[in-house]
Design an enzyme around this catalytic site. Structure first.
Site, PDB file in Angstrom:
ATOM      1  N   LYS A  75      51.495  16.704  64.830  1.00 65.03           N
ATOM      2  CA  LYS A  75      52.215  16.554  63.564  1.00 65.03           C
ATOM      3  C   LYS A  75      52.092  17.832  62.739  1.00 65.03           C
ATOM      4  O   LYS A  75      51.315  18.728  63.074  1.00 65.03           O
ATOM      5  CB  LYS A  75      51.656  15.360  62.789  1.00 65.03           C
ATOM      6  CG  LYS A  75      50.181  15.488  62.427  1.00 65.03           C
ATOM      7  CD  LYS A  75      49.651  14.255  61.741  1.00 65.03           C
ATOM      8  CE  LYS A  75      48.172  14.440  61.398  1.00 65.03           C
ATOM      9  NZ  LYS A  75      47.630  13.290  60.657  1.00 65.03           N
ATOM     10  N   TYR A 129      45.693  41.857  39.541  1.00 61.10           N
ATOM     11  CA  TYR A 129      46.105  41.108  38.357  1.00 61.10           C
ATOM     12  C   TYR A 129      44.895  40.625  37.565  1.00 61.10           C
ATOM     13  O   TYR A 129      43.924  40.116  38.123  1.00 61.10           O
ATOM     14  CB  TYR A 129      46.945  39.899  38.753  1.00 61.10           C
ATOM     15  CG  TYR A 129      48.344  40.244  39.200  1.00 61.10           C
ATOM     16  CD1 TYR A 129      49.246  40.839  38.328  1.00 61.10           C
ATOM     17  CD2 TYR A 129      48.756  39.965  40.500  1.00 61.10           C
ATOM     18  CE1 TYR A 129      50.535  41.149  38.744  1.00 61.10           C
ATOM     19  CE2 TYR A 129      50.044  40.266  40.921  1.00 61.10           C
ATOM     20  CZ  TYR A 129      50.924  40.862  40.035  1.00 61.10           C
ATOM     21  OH  TYR A 129      52.205  41.167  40.442  1.00 61.10           O
TER      22      TYR A 129
END
EC number: 5.1.1.1
Length: 358
Positions: free
Chosen positions: A35, A255
């Protein structure tokens, strides 16, 4: 070489892991769980590499249909079952088994006209309390399925463990006892064991095991490593250094100026970021493998890049490979640094990351 990140998938590793799991559970058939796009490894890639598996477990009908369209003929099982009556003819037409875990599914089976019966795996809630029928409901549901002409006989039986990845937690024994007591004497296959069950709870292995993460070379247990069980990482997430920069002490990077160098050093910029599925919350010190050694992430992970501290005397250069996880740097180790689980890391890679058989 293209500098952008790619996930290199090893077919030999997948096959090695399947063989190792068969050795762990020699009396059981293997339902390989593929899956979530084969746990991020590529649904068809994985299924074709694991062609010797006895069957495949999937979460959604579209995954099963993709496998059938791709030439996979093995048994397929929808682990969450079907959700609409219109799904049932597709199950029949493509020979797909279904889990039944809720009364709405039972009602659809009873009310729909089908050309032939569907193979059903009845899910028992033995203690996880997520999907499945309670012990109090089981007998009535079983009898209704037995009476339903749309259900092939025998009915197969399954449950799912809540704490099998905690080897010292006795709750798994409680669940096994509840399931075995409830289903004693009934015909059909039984399946209880996920990866952790197959590796740590041999008494749970039953007729079928349903390994997921272990097939990809990863241990399901925090603090453990797949290599301890003869498993080999099937995915190598690799990128490149796209810049190498001299960096002065007391200067920040990235950042928010989140990290500041304590001494002169050399920094490397790796072409991968949260836009590729690498977690933005990876803290300072999370390792990356560059030229045979671990180097720490510094500063914040940005959308397309992250920065590593290569060290003051580093000789690394632009174009050198950077391994985010793989054989040299287990994904379990990276996940522990980030405060998550390996399942999340391998399944959250975005479509920007090329997935290729190596």
């Amino acid at each position: 070489m293209n500098p952008f990140p790619r996930a290199e998938i090893s077919s030999s590793a997948l096959q090695t892991n399947l063989a190792a799991l068969r050795q762990q559970a020699p009396a059981s058939r293997v339902m390989a769980v593929v899956k979530a796009n084969g746990y991020g490894h590529g649904l068809l890639n994985v299924a074709h590499c694991l062609v010797s598996a006895d069957g495949f477990g999937l979460a959604r009908l579209d995954e099963a249909l993709e496998l059938r369209a791709g030439g996979v003929t093995a048994r397929l099982l929808l682990l969450e079952g079907f959700f609409r009556a219109t799904d049932l003819p597709l199950l029949v037409g493509h020979d797909i088994d279904t889990v039944v875990h809720h009364s709405s599914q039972l009602e659809m089976l009873e009310q729909t006209v089908l050309s032939k019966p569907v193979t059903v795996w009845l899910k028992v809630d033995s203690g996880m309390h997520r999907l499945g029928f309670t012990p109090e409901q089981f007998s009535t549901v079983y009898d209704r399925l037995m009476a339903c002409p749309n259900v092939a006989k025998p009915i197969h039986l399954m449950t799912h463990f809540a704490c099998a990845d905690e080897p010292d937690n006795t709750y798994t024994s409680v669940q096994m006892a509840a399931f075995n007591s409830l289903t004693a004497g009934l015909p059909g296959f039984r399946t209880l064991a996920n990866s952790a069950g197959a590796l740590y709870w041999p008494q749970s292995q039953g007729d079928w095991i349903r390994p997921g993460i272990a097939l990809y070379g990863v241990s399901p247990v925090t603090g453990d490593c797949g290599a301890n069980h003869g498993l080999v990482p099937a995915m190598e997430l690799v990128s490149q250094l796209i810049a190498v920069r001299d960096h002065k002490a007391n200067q920040p990077v990235g950042y928010g100026c989140f990290w500041t160098a304590k001494q002169d050093t050399r920094l490397g910029v790796v072409a991968i970021g949260y836009g590729d599925g690498y977690p933005r919350n990876a803290p300072e010190g999370t390792p990356v493998w560059v030229n045979g050694r671990r180097v720490p992430i510094v500063g914040r992970v940005s959308m397309d890049m992250l920065t590593v501290d290569l060290g003051q005397d580093a000789q690394d250069k632009v174009g050198d490979s950077a391994l985010l996880w793989g054989k040299a740097l287990p994904v379990e180790e990276v996940a522990e640094h980030i405060g998550t689980i390996a399942y999340e890391l391998v399944t959250k890679l975005t479509p920007r990351v090329a997935v290729c058989l190596a």
